[in-house]
Design an enzyme around this catalytic site. Structure first.
Site, PDB file in Angstrom:
ATOM      1  N   ASP A  38       0.640  -1.326   0.047  1.00 37.77           N
ATOM      2  CA  ASP A  38      -0.221  -0.089  -0.085  1.00 37.77           C
ATOM      3  C   ASP A  38       0.749   1.411  -0.083  1.00 37.77           C
ATOM      4  O   ASP A  38       0.441   2.314   0.364  1.00 37.77           O
ATOM      5  CB  ASP A  38      -0.939  -0.141   1.134  1.00 37.77           C
ATOM      6  CG  ASP A  38      -0.244  -0.071   2.596  1.00 37.77           C
ATOM      7  OD1 ASP A  38       1.129  -0.063   2.357  1.00 37.77           O
ATOM      8  OD2 ASP A  38      -0.799  -0.688   3.571  1.00 37.77           O
TER       9      ASP A  38
ATOM     10  N   GLU B 210      -0.073  -9.206  -1.288  1.00 38.04           N
ATOM     11  CA  GLU B 210      -0.620  -8.552   0.449  1.00 38.04           C
ATOM     12  C   GLU B 210      -1.915  -7.723  -0.213  1.00 38.04           C
ATOM     13  O   GLU B 210      -1.951  -6.481   0.186  1.00 38.04           O
ATOM     14  CB  GLU B 210       0.360  -7.694   0.940  1.00 38.04           C
ATOM     15  CG  GLU B 210      -0.055  -7.421   2.561  1.00 38.04           C
ATOM     16  CD  GLU B 210       0.923  -6.562   3.417  1.00 38.04           C
ATOM     17  OE1 GLU B 210       1.025  -5.362   3.143  1.00 38.04           O
ATOM     18  OE2 GLU B 210       1.538  -7.388   4.133  1.00 38.04           O
TER      19      GLU B 210
ATOM     20  N   GLU C 186      -2.291   5.085   2.620  1.00 37.74           N
ATOM     21  CA  GLU C 186      -2.168   3.760   2.389  1.00 37.74           C
ATOM     22  C   GLU C 186      -3.402   3.044   1.942  1.00 37.74           C
ATOM     23  O   GLU C 186      -3.646   2.197   1.156  1.00 37.74           O
ATOM     24  CB  GLU C 186      -1.497   2.929   3.541  1.00 37.74           C
ATOM     25  CG  GLU C 186      -0.077   3.064   3.687  1.00 37.74           C
ATOM     26  CD  GLU C 186       0.328   4.632   4.551  1.00 37.74           C
ATOM     27  OE1 GLU C 186      -0.748   5.229   5.056  1.00 37.74           O
ATOM     28  OE2 GLU C 186       1.446   4.910   4.563  1.00 37.74           O
TER      29      GLU C 186
ATOM     30  N   HIS D 221       5.884   5.802  13.190  1.00 42.38           N
ATOM     31  CA  HIS D 221       6.360   6.427  12.093  1.00 42.38           C
ATOM     32  C   HIS D 221       5.054   7.055  11.214  1.00 42.38           C
ATOM     33  O   HIS D 221       5.239   7.634  10.162  1.00 42.38           O
ATOM     34  CB  HIS D 221       7.098   5.652  11.103  1.00 42.38           C
ATOM     35  CG  HIS D 221       6.670   4.726  10.383  1.00 42.38           C
ATOM     36  ND1 HIS D 221       6.171   3.332  10.981  1.00 42.38           N
ATOM     37  CD2 HIS D 221       6.018   4.677   9.265  1.00 42.38           C
ATOM     38  CE1 HIS D 221       5.910   2.636   9.920  1.00 42.38           C
ATOM     39  NE2 HIS D 221       5.377   3.494   9.010  1.00 42.38           N
TER      40      HIS D 221
ATOM     41  N   ARG E 115       2.341   8.606   8.978  1.00 42.40           N
ATOM     42  CA  ARG E 115       1.859  10.036   8.578  1.00 42.40           C
ATOM     43  C   ARG E 115       0.852  10.621   9.416  1.00 42.40           C
ATOM     44  O   ARG E 115       0.572  11.685   9.707  1.00 42.40           O
ATOM     45  CB  ARG E 115       1.650  10.073   7.237  1.00 42.40           C
ATOM     46  CG  ARG E 115       2.868  10.677   6.365  1.00 42.40           C
ATOM     47  CD  ARG E 115       2.621  10.225   4.816  1.00 42.40           C
ATOM     48  NE  ARG E 115       3.755   9.963   4.249  1.00 42.40           N
ATOM     49  CZ  ARG E 115       4.466  10.292   3.567  1.00 42.40           C
ATOM     50  NH1 ARG E 115       4.396  11.973   3.475  1.00 42.40           N
ATOM     51  NH2 ARG E 115       5.673  10.129   2.806  1.00 42.40           N
TER      52      ARG E 115
ATOM     53  N   HIS F 254      12.927   5.631  12.758  1.00 42.10           N
ATOM     54  CA  HIS F 254      12.528   5.823  11.446  1.00 42.10           C
ATOM     55  C   HIS F 254      13.601   7.311  10.978  1.00 42.10           C
ATOM     56  O   HIS F 254      13.473   8.203  11.808  1.00 42.10           O
ATOM     57  CB  HIS F 254      10.985   5.968  11.065  1.00 42.10           C
ATOM     58  CG  HIS F 254      10.708   5.920   9.691  1.00 42.10           C
ATOM     59  ND1 HIS F 254      11.317   6.999   8.716  1.00 42.10           N
ATOM     60  CD2 HIS F 254       9.940   5.117   9.085  1.00 42.10           C
ATOM     61  CE1 HIS F 254      10.698   6.760   7.680  1.00 42.10           C
ATOM     62  NE2 HIS F 254       9.922   5.455   7.842  1.00 42.10           N
TER      63      HIS F 254
HETATM   64  C1  UD1 Z   1       6.524   4.869   3.830  1.00 45.60           C
HETATM   65  C2  UD1 Z   1       5.130   4.380   3.461  1.00 45.60           C
HETATM   66  C3  UD1 Z   1       4.379   3.845   4.515  1.00 45.60           C
HETATM   67  C4  UD1 Z   1       5.317   2.747   5.309  1.00 45.60           C
HETATM   68  C5  UD1 Z   1       6.668   3.431   5.691  1.00 45.60           C
HETATM   69  C6  UD1 Z   1       7.638   2.302   6.202  1.00 45.60           C
HETATM   70  C7  UD1 Z   1       4.024   5.817   1.594  1.00 45.60           C
HETATM   71  C8  UD1 Z   1       2.958   7.125   1.481  1.00 45.60           C
HETATM   72  N1  UD1 Z   1       4.341   5.646   2.819  1.00 45.60           N
HETATM   73  O1  UD1 Z   1       6.265   6.033   4.774  1.00 45.60           O
HETATM   74  O2  UD1 Z   1       3.050   3.223   4.004  1.00 45.60           O
HETATM   75  O3  UD1 Z   1       4.699   2.305   6.619  1.00 45.60           O
HETATM   76  O4  UD1 Z   1       7.232   3.914   4.295  1.00 45.60           O
HETATM   77  O5  UD1 Z   1       8.657   2.868   6.844  1.00 45.60           O
HETATM   78  O6  UD1 Z   1       4.655   5.198   0.712  1.00 45.60           O
HETATM   79  N2  UD1 Z   1      14.079   8.764   4.735  1.00 45.60           N
HETATM   80  C9  UD1 Z   1      15.272   8.602   4.425  1.00 45.60           C
HETATM   81  N3  UD1 Z   1      15.989   7.391   4.482  1.00 45.60           N
HETATM   82  C10 UD1 Z   1      15.525   6.316   4.233  1.00 45.60           C
HETATM   83  C11 UD1 Z   1      13.755   6.420   4.387  1.00 45.60           C
HETATM   84  C12 UD1 Z   1      13.246   7.714   4.576  1.00 45.60           C
HETATM   85  O7  UD1 Z   1      15.986   9.790   4.721  1.00 45.60           O
HETATM   86  O8  UD1 Z   1      16.078   5.232   4.005  1.00 45.60           O
HETATM   87  C13 UD1 Z   1      13.405   9.968   4.960  1.00 45.60           C
HETATM   88  C14 UD1 Z   1      13.212  10.841   3.512  1.00 45.60           C
HETATM   89  O9  UD1 Z   1      13.317  12.243   4.035  1.00 45.60           O
HETATM   90  C15 UD1 Z   1      11.903  10.751   3.251  1.00 45.60           C
HETATM   91  C16 UD1 Z   1      11.161  10.534   4.592  1.00 45.60           C
HETATM   92  O10 UD1 Z   1      11.993   9.714   5.264  1.00 45.60           O
HETATM   93  O11 UD1 Z   1      11.451  11.959   2.653  1.00 45.60           O
HETATM   94  C17 UD1 Z   1       9.775   9.828   4.576  1.00 45.60           C
HETATM   95  O12 UD1 Z   1       9.617   8.701   3.678  1.00 45.60           O
HETATM   96  P1  UD1 Z   1       8.854   8.468   2.770  1.00 45.60           P
HETATM   97  O13 UD1 Z   1       8.958   7.218   2.074  1.00 45.60           O
HETATM   98  O14 UD1 Z   1       8.056   9.670   2.094  1.00 45.60           O
HETATM   99  O15 UD1 Z   1       7.384   8.084   3.693  1.00 45.60           O
HETATM  100  P2  UD1 Z   1       7.430   7.085   4.958  1.00 45.60           P
HETATM  101  O16 UD1 Z   1       6.887   7.967   6.267  1.00 45.60           O
HETATM  102  O17 UD1 Z   1       8.624   6.488   5.197  1.00 45.60           O
HETATM  103  N1  UDP Z   2      12.346  -3.179  10.676  1.00 39.52           N
HETATM  104  C1  UDP Z   2      13.721  -3.360  10.677  1.00 39.52           C
HETATM  105  N2  UDP Z   2      14.302  -2.277  11.281  1.00 39.52           N
HETATM  106  C2  UDP Z   2      13.800  -1.399  12.156  1.00 39.52           C
HETATM  107  C3  UDP Z   2      12.404  -1.126  12.117  1.00 39.52           C
HETATM  108  C4  UDP Z   2      11.826  -2.047  11.389  1.00 39.52           C
HETATM  109  O1  UDP Z   2      14.011  -4.051   9.918  1.00 39.52           O
HETATM  110  O2  UDP Z   2      14.668  -0.514  12.725  1.00 39.52           O
HETATM  111  C5  UDP Z   2      11.313  -3.995   9.974  1.00 39.52           C
HETATM  112  C6  UDP Z   2      10.179  -4.797  10.826  1.00 39.52           C
HETATM  113  O3  UDP Z   2      10.680  -5.883  11.432  1.00 39.52           O
HETATM  114  C7  UDP Z   2       9.294  -4.879   9.735  1.00 39.52           C
HETATM  115  C8  UDP Z   2       9.352  -4.002   8.965  1.00 39.52           C
HETATM  116  O4  UDP Z   2      10.585  -3.404   9.036  1.00 39.52           O
HETATM  117  O5  UDP Z   2       9.783  -6.031   9.144  1.00 39.52           O
HETATM  118  C9  UDP Z   2       8.319  -2.912   9.151  1.00 39.52           C
HETATM  119  O6  UDP Z   2       8.473  -1.638   8.487  1.00 39.52           O
HETATM  120  P1  UDP Z   2       7.780  -0.133   9.025  1.00 39.52           P
HETATM  121  O7  UDP Z   2       7.431  -0.242  10.432  1.00 39.52           O
HETATM  122  O8  UDP Z   2       8.797   0.775   8.637  1.00 39.52           O
HETATM  123  O9  UDP Z   2       6.763  -0.134   7.987  1.00 39.52           O
HETATM  124  P2  UDP Z   2       5.099  -0.874   7.882  1.00 39.52           P
HETATM  125  O10 UDP Z   2       5.009  -2.199   8.260  1.00 39.52           O
HETATM  126  O11 UDP Z   2       4.278  -0.030   9.099  1.00 39.52           O
HETATM  127  O12 UDP Z   2       4.558  -0.335   6.630  1.00 39.52           O
END
Ligand code: UD1
Ligand code: UDP
Length: 382
Positions: free
Chosen positions: A97, A119, A133, A209, A211, A242
């Site tokens: 999602d 999924e 999502e 984490h 939104r 995160h």
């Molecule tokens: C995204 C997904 C969410 C999922 C989450 C898992 C969408 C809309 N949301 O949200 O469903 O639960 O990932 O973690 O797709 N960033 C870094 N390095 C990284 C990753 C993220 O710097 O490796 C920072 C960046 O500034 C980025 C911000 O985190 O802009 C947010 O990342 P983004 O992918 O926009 O949304 P998530 O909140 O991570």
């Molecule tokens: N996870 C990880 N390292 C972390 C936090 C989470 O490997 O520091 C793993 C966790 O075990 C799970 C996945 O990341 O497999 C979940 O990711 P996240 O919570 O970012 O996203 P969501 O499942 O809410 O979309």
């Protein structure tokens, strides 16, 4: 001729659940497996790719700090269109999602490439939560040509939406991954985790984490964590934060300097799973942790108003408690007392999978593509 199956993903949770599937695709002689990552996440995605030893053939490298959902969608869609035109896959597999999921499905749909949704069918029935999502997965549900639903309940959600495309019930690939990572004699890679004594203090693994929790809900969540740390010296909170700048700022603002709160960088997945396996309980707004922790017999308090994963709630190992500070504290303290509620929540349940989801998905996919006579037997929770 081999069938070209292109898996597209971009964030940490998609990678965790798609990498085991990529490995299964690679093992089948009927299939040419191609991986394209958007890199919506960068570091957190690369950690997963390294852990599963998956090397993408295409990397769109779209991540920029704090980009909007529209920017992610447009960069991913444009980038994927190019790749689709070059690779010409028989089918694109997307997962779950995220914005990458939606963008990849849209690009495939516009380019007349079949879409398989892994999924599929999770629903909270509230478009604003989880945001965005719930909209992403519903939109992909409309476009997909074949659905791989983890549970019977997920498949029923799709049928209620009058989805006509085939639906297979496969279990969740998250449980496949978990079976490979958790070990009794594991040594943590993260030095700070190596120093923890899991028998001396009750360790609570925490993450947040989402939104829709940005703003007041996140302030409440962080204040509750700080209260629990200050008032329960016998408890150790472990929080891999995160990389979202919003989450980084608020977590450090509330929790820096507290002796019994360990804030770490995002953990490698084997560290994370082994942390869960050794924890007393989990407090989180994560989707994936709601699936993994129950399988490990760990009670989960979900810091959200709703969940699209009701199965473990029904099984009694997960409670959805919202984001009010006082409620979070009361719920956590009830479990910390170790009474009846804790005992009844701390038992292993596996409503989400049995470790064979990837095998089922690929068998079903080959059947869908006309390469096998039978699909796999549907997953059925115990
Ligand atoms: C995204 C997904 C969410 C999922 C989450 C898992 C969408 C809309 N949301 O949200 O469903 O639960 O990932 O973690 O797709 N960033 C870094 N390095 C990284 C990753 C993220 O710097 O490796 C920072 C960046 O500034 C980025 C911000 O985190 O802009 C947010 O990342 P983004 O992918 O926009 O949304 P998530 O909140 O991570
Ligand atoms: N996870 C990880 N390292 C972390 C936090 C989470 O490997 O520091 C793993 C966790 O075990 C799970 C996945 O990341 O497999 C979940 O990711 P996240 O919570 O970012 O996203 P969501 O499942 O809410 O979309």
């Amino acid at each position: 001729m081999k069938r070209k199956v292109m898996s597209v993903f971009g964030t940490r949770p998609e990678a965790n659940k798609m990498c085991p599937l990529v490995k299964e695709l690679e093992s089948r002689e009927e299939i040419e497996s191609i991986v394209c990552v958007t890199a919506q996440h960068r570091e957190m995605l690369d950690q997963m790719l390294a852990a599963f030893d998956v090397q993408p053939q295409y990397d769109l490298d779209i991540m920029e700090k704090q980009q909007t959902l529209t920017t992610i969608t447009s960069k991913a869609t444009l980038g994927l269109e190019k790749v689709l035109r070059e690779v010409k896959p028989d089918i694109v597999l997307v997962h779950g999602d995220t914005t990458t999921t939606f963008a990849a499905a849209l690009a495939a749909f516009y380019n007349h490439v079949a879409i398989g949704h892994v999924e599929a069918g999770l629903r909270s029935f509230d478009l604003q939560s989880p945001y965005p999502e719930e909209a992403n997965r519903r939109l992909v549900g409309v476009m997909a040509d074949v659905h791989f639903s983890p549970t019977v309940n997920n498949a029923e959600n799709l049928r209620r939406e009058n989805i006509q495309a085939p639906i297979f019930i496969t279990g969740n690939t998250a449980i496949d991954a978990l079976k490979l990572t958790v070990k009794d004699d594991y040594t943590f890679e993260c030095p700070a985790l190596q120093t923890l004594d899991f028998s001396a203090r009750k360790v609570i693994a925490i993450t947040a984490h989402r939104r829709e929790n940005y703003g007041e809900p996140m302030e409440h969540i962080m204040a509750a964590f700080a209260y629990l740390a200050k008032n329960h010296p016998d408890v150790q909170l472990v929080y891999p934060v995160h990389l979202s700048p919003y989450v980084q700022e608020i977590a450090h603002r509330y929790l820096d300097g507290l002796d019994n709160v360990l804030l770490t960088e995002p953990l490698g997945v084997t560290d994370m799973h082994n942390l869960l396996a050794r924890s007393y309980m989990v407090m989180t707004d994560s989707g994936g942790l709601q699936e993994e922790a129950p399988a490990l017999g760990k009670p989960v308090l979900v810091l959200r108003r709703e969940t699209e994963r009701p199965e473990a709630v029904a099984a009694g190992t997960v409670r959805v408690i919202g984001t009010e500070e006082a409620v979070i504290i009361a719920e956590a303290e009830e479990l910390l007392s170790g009474g009846q509620r804790y005992q009844s929540m701390a038992h292993a349940v596996n409503p989400y999978g049995d470790g064979f989801a990837c095998r089922r998905i690929v068998d079903d996919l080959l059947y869908f593509l006309g390469e096998a006579e039978q699909p796999a037997e549907n997953f059925c929770a115990q």
